[in-house]
Design an enzyme around this catalytic site. Sequence first.
Site, PDB file in Angstrom:
ATOM      1  CD  GLU A  42      -2.765   1.052   2.561  1.00  0.00           C
ATOM      2  OE1 GLU A  42      -3.864   1.624   2.541  1.00  0.00           O
ATOM      3  OE2 GLU A  42      -2.339   0.425   3.562  1.00  0.00           O
ATOM      4  CE  LYS A 114      -7.445   0.740   3.471  1.00  0.00           C
ATOM      5  NZ  LYS A 114      -6.286   1.439   4.109  1.00  0.00           N
ATOM      6  CB  CYS A 156      -4.040  -1.965   4.560  1.00  0.00           C
ATOM      7  SG  CYS A 156      -3.044  -1.648   6.054  1.00  0.00           S
TER       8      CYS A 156
END
Length: 276
Positions: A42, A114, A156
């Site tokens: 990321e 995301k 993440c």
Amino acid sequence: MQISLLQCQSSRDVKANLAFVDSQLKDLPRDANEAQLVVLPECCLLFGGHESQQLEHAGSEHQSELKDALAAMAKQYQVYFIAGTIPMRADDGRVFSRCYFFDDHGVTLGHYDKLHLFDVEVADGTKTYRESDTFHPGDRICVIDTPFGKVGLAVCYDIRFGDMFRALRLAGADYIALPSAFTKVTGEAHWQVLLQARAIETQCYLLGAGQWGQHNEGSRETWGHSMIVDPWGRVIAEQATECGWVQAKVDLTELRRIRQQMPVIGHNRFLAPQLK
């Protein structure tokens, strides 16, 4: 197929970050006869920048210098390339944290924005994280078909939401790539156990590519420990600290055996949310 995760120590300096990724790809240990899947972490090209920096470098659907640079690397080095995350403009003035997947000719196979934003309190030097101040959440999952199997994308903080990973498995995923930048505090507590849990639950290979170390004069610290976890929950490759490659050769024979012997998806009597 060979899977290669690149553990980075990215900064606010986009040119330096690009140069580092390029240098690592140039020296990538590989067999010329094997397909190569590379995963970046990321924020691989811009880590810890303020909102103005994210917006300055954010691309649009029609133009993105960062996307073009990453696509060119995929083509030059002939790798399937899950290119971490880069900022892409949203309509509300914020940016998406977007993960692009390129084939070995630099063609975009798909992208994922995301879904889950890191708005939390952590007992570290930063203390308060508010990704939603800068980033706009995505609204769908993404599973991409490749010659070596179907690859799901997550980023993440998504790892904490098991229903999303079940949805990726139901959409056909064999591998789930997770570009990440876990904090040192949360990583030490939860990173490995979450990767192993998601691998066991989904019976997929989990590809956790992380940031490591202190960033931007010590203003942020990340956990590292990039790792590849197999569908039985075994860590088959890991790099705890420093920058560099985490590699393993895999095929789907073991995955199919595990799924055949323990068909948990067929046994599950609850429905996952439909995020397709």
